[in-house]
Scaffold this motif. Structure first.
Motif, PDB file in Angstrom:
ATOM      1  N   CYS A  80      16.628  22.969  24.241  1.00  0.00           N
ATOM      2  CA  CYS A  80      18.202  22.493  23.208  1.00  0.00           C
ATOM      3  C   CYS A  80      19.226  22.102  24.192  1.00  0.00           C
ATOM      4  O   CYS A  80      18.975  22.563  25.166  1.00  0.00           O
ATOM      5  CB  CYS A  80      18.539  24.039  22.490  1.00  0.00           C
ATOM      6  N   ASP A  83      24.928  24.097  23.575  1.00  0.00           N
ATOM      7  CA  ASP A  83      24.879  25.064  25.103  1.00  0.00           C
ATOM      8  C   ASP A  83      25.883  26.021  24.053  1.00  0.00           C
ATOM      9  O   ASP A  83      26.925  26.455  24.447  1.00  0.00           O
ATOM     10  CB  ASP A  83      26.089  24.764  25.919  1.00  0.00           C
ATOM     11  N   ARG A  90      20.264  28.490  25.038  1.00  0.00           N
ATOM     12  CA  ARG A  90      21.452  27.597  25.909  1.00  0.00           C
ATOM     13  C   ARG A  90      20.585  26.434  26.694  1.00  0.00           C
ATOM     14  O   ARG A  90      19.638  26.543  27.326  1.00  0.00           O
ATOM     15  CB  ARG A  90      22.723  27.852  25.199  1.00  0.00           C
ATOM     16  N   SER A 125      14.090  26.032  15.817  1.00  0.00           N
ATOM     17  CA  SER A 125      13.473  25.159  16.912  1.00  0.00           C
ATOM     18  C   SER A 125      14.785  24.749  17.670  1.00  0.00           C
ATOM     19  O   SER A 125      16.663  25.103  16.786  1.00  0.00           O
ATOM     20  CB  SER A 125      13.269  24.178  16.470  1.00  0.00           C
ATOM     21  N   GLY A 126      15.270  24.797  18.790  1.00  0.00           N
ATOM     22  CA  GLY A 126      16.078  24.093  19.795  1.00  0.00           C
ATOM     23  C   GLY A 126      16.238  23.070  19.672  1.00  0.00           C
ATOM     24  O   GLY A 126      14.975  22.037  18.913  1.00  0.00           O
TER      25      GLY A 126
HETATM   26  S1  SF4 Z   1      18.953  26.774  19.913  1.00  0.00           S
HETATM   27 FE1  SF4 Z   1      20.453  27.244  18.471  1.00  0.00          FE
HETATM   28  S2  SF4 Z   1      21.999  28.907  18.938  1.00  0.00           S
HETATM   29 FE2  SF4 Z   1      20.756  28.234  20.651  1.00  0.00          FE
HETATM   30  S3  SF4 Z   1      21.875  26.542  21.640  1.00  0.00           S
HETATM   31 FE3  SF4 Z   1      20.101  25.326  20.341  1.00  0.00          FE
HETATM   32  S4  SF4 Z   1      22.040  25.533  18.553  1.00  0.00           S
HETATM   33 FE4  SF4 Z   1      22.519  26.838  19.527  1.00  0.00          FE
END
Ligand code: SF4
Length: 433
Positions: A80, A83, A90, A125-126
């Motif tokens: 992802c 954060d 994150r 999903s990230g």
């Molecule tokens: S997976 Fe979703 S909630 Fe977790 S850091 Fe990424 S965008 Fe944010």
């Protein structure tokens, strides 16, 4: 990486998303390594089983009518760019990263489905790339399941923040339910804890889903051949306790979301203060250092939410700016009734449906049954019990010829008798409380 290991990581990364009403079972996505139990053999490896029969990544969820269904609940990727302080995935978290391919996920879902391990898929999903690219991967899985795999099970797709209207329209073609997580009750908190997210974009996605749902509904009225759009509607998740908003703000927001965007459900997820891998297990300094997730608060919010959706309460009747928190010791309907003693006792032989609904101990089903029964019969206490009324609660709020109610007891006494002293044993009833 072996498929089983990917599943372990990507199911683990999805388990904090409450927006499909999972049971929250601790052992949900965890593999039973070394248990000696026979795993599920796939072409790319072996998926260990949990307990006697459930494969890793399978969790339980409840439909609107209270039916329990098993879902494969996973992330497509835990990589992802964002954060968000409260999230295990994150970008700053020092965790092992991986992604499925669409091919792998389609095959895995179909294998689980054919073996009756699951009735559906929950896929999030990230944000490993641009929003539309990530969303396209989720859509590809859903599309291939339906078109290549003949998958007739339930599909819940997460809308990735920033997804274009075109992709949302495509997602709704294949999914039963869509959800865009609002996460935090105010823009200010979102900016503080999840600065890359935008409340405006999240609400924009909800609005788009709502518009497309309505269009599809209208279209099908004139032509039943027209396609459905996400027939199980949309839901969202709100994290409770990670930011300073009170219950009044949260409930007012939920009420507005139900009204404006026709949401089917708002899920409340008690903030879990998990330390950060790679940072000595320390909590992000932006997060409150609380001893554990505020589960009682989460539970009371669910009860209050039921009052909004099924009991015809308005948010401002349950809480106000002057009284902004739900009582941790009393269910919100009883708390409301004790604040409105002048409206009680209610004569159950004569009261309207809406009035019956407000009586603690009379639920949606029992109120309907009372209306049916009293058309032809005089109600008795025994009959009320048979109709599902919880008399030990309702007895302080009803009157009925021949029944010695306790409506004259003082408020402090009733409050003491009907309190859950420590919030223990809180079990969310389906309808009747
Ligand atoms: S997976 Fe979703 S909630 Fe977790 S850091 Fe990424 S965008 Fe944010």
């Amino acid at each position: 990486m072996e498929l089983a290991e990917k599943l372990r990581l990507l199911a683990g990364g999805a388990k904090y998303d409450a927006s499909c009403a999972t049971s929250g079972s601790d052992h949900g996505p965890v593999l039973e390594s070394g248990s000696g139990k026979q795993g599920l053999k796939t072409k790319t490896g072996s998926i260990p089983l949990i307990g006697a029969t459930a494969p890793a990544g399978v969790c339980h969820s409840w439909t609107e009518d209270g039916r329990c269904v098993s879902l494969l609940k996973v992330l497509y990727s835990n990589v992802c760019r964002f954060d968000c302080a409260y999230c295990v995935n994150r970008s700053s978290a020092d965790i092992q990263r991986t992604s499925f391919t669409a091919e792998e996920l389609v095959k895995l879902t179909l294998e689980f489905y054919k073996r009756n391990y699951i009735e559906g898929l929950f896929l999030s999903s990230g944000i490993f790339s641009d929003s539309d690219i990530v969303m396209e991967k989720l859509i590809e899985v859903a599309r291939r399941l339906r078109t290549e795999g003949g998958f007739g099970g339930y599909i819940h797709l997460k809308i990735i923040p920033g997804t274009s209207p075109k992709q949302i329209a495509e997602a709704g073609r294949w999914a039963d339910r869509l959800s865009a997580n609002i996460e935090l009750p105010t823009d200010k908190s979102l900016q503080y804890l999840a600065p890359q997210k935008s409340g405006k974009l999240i609400m924009g996605a909800m609005e788009e889903v709502n518009n497309l749902e309505q269009e599809a509904r209208e279209g099908r009225k004139n032509n039943a051949e027209k396609p459905f759009f996400a027939p199980a509607g949309q839901s969202t998740q709100l994290i409770v306790g990670a930011s300073p908003e009170d219950d009044h703000q949260i409930l007012s927001l939920s009420s507005a979301l139900y009204r404006r965007f026709g949401l089917r459900r708002v899920y409340y997820s008690a903030f879990i203060p998990v330390g950060q891998p790679g940072r000595g297990g320390l909590l992000d300094p932006r997060l409150p250092n609380i001893p554990g997730p505020p589960l009682v608060r989460e539970h009371r919010l669910y009860q209050a939410d039921w009052l909004l959706r099924f009991y015809k309460f308005r948010a401002e009747e349950i809480l106000t700016a002057a009284q902004p928190y739900l009582d941790p010791h009393l269910d919100p309907k009883t708390a409301w009734a004790l604040n409105h003693r002048d409206l009680f006792p209610v004569n159950v032989q004569q009261a309207d449906y809406e009035v019956l609904l407000r009586v603690p101990g009379i639920g949606v089903r029992s109120a309907r049954r009372i209306l049916e029964q009293r058309r032809s019969k005089k109600l008795t206490a025994e009959m009320l019990q048979r109709l599902g009324v919880t008399l030990k609660r309702a007895r302080y709020f009803i009157s009925l010829p021949g029944f010695a109610s306790d409506g004259e007891k003082d408020t402090a006494y009733i409050r003491r008798i009907l309190s859950d002293s420590d919030g223990a044993g809180l079990q969310l009833p389906l309808f009747d409380f």
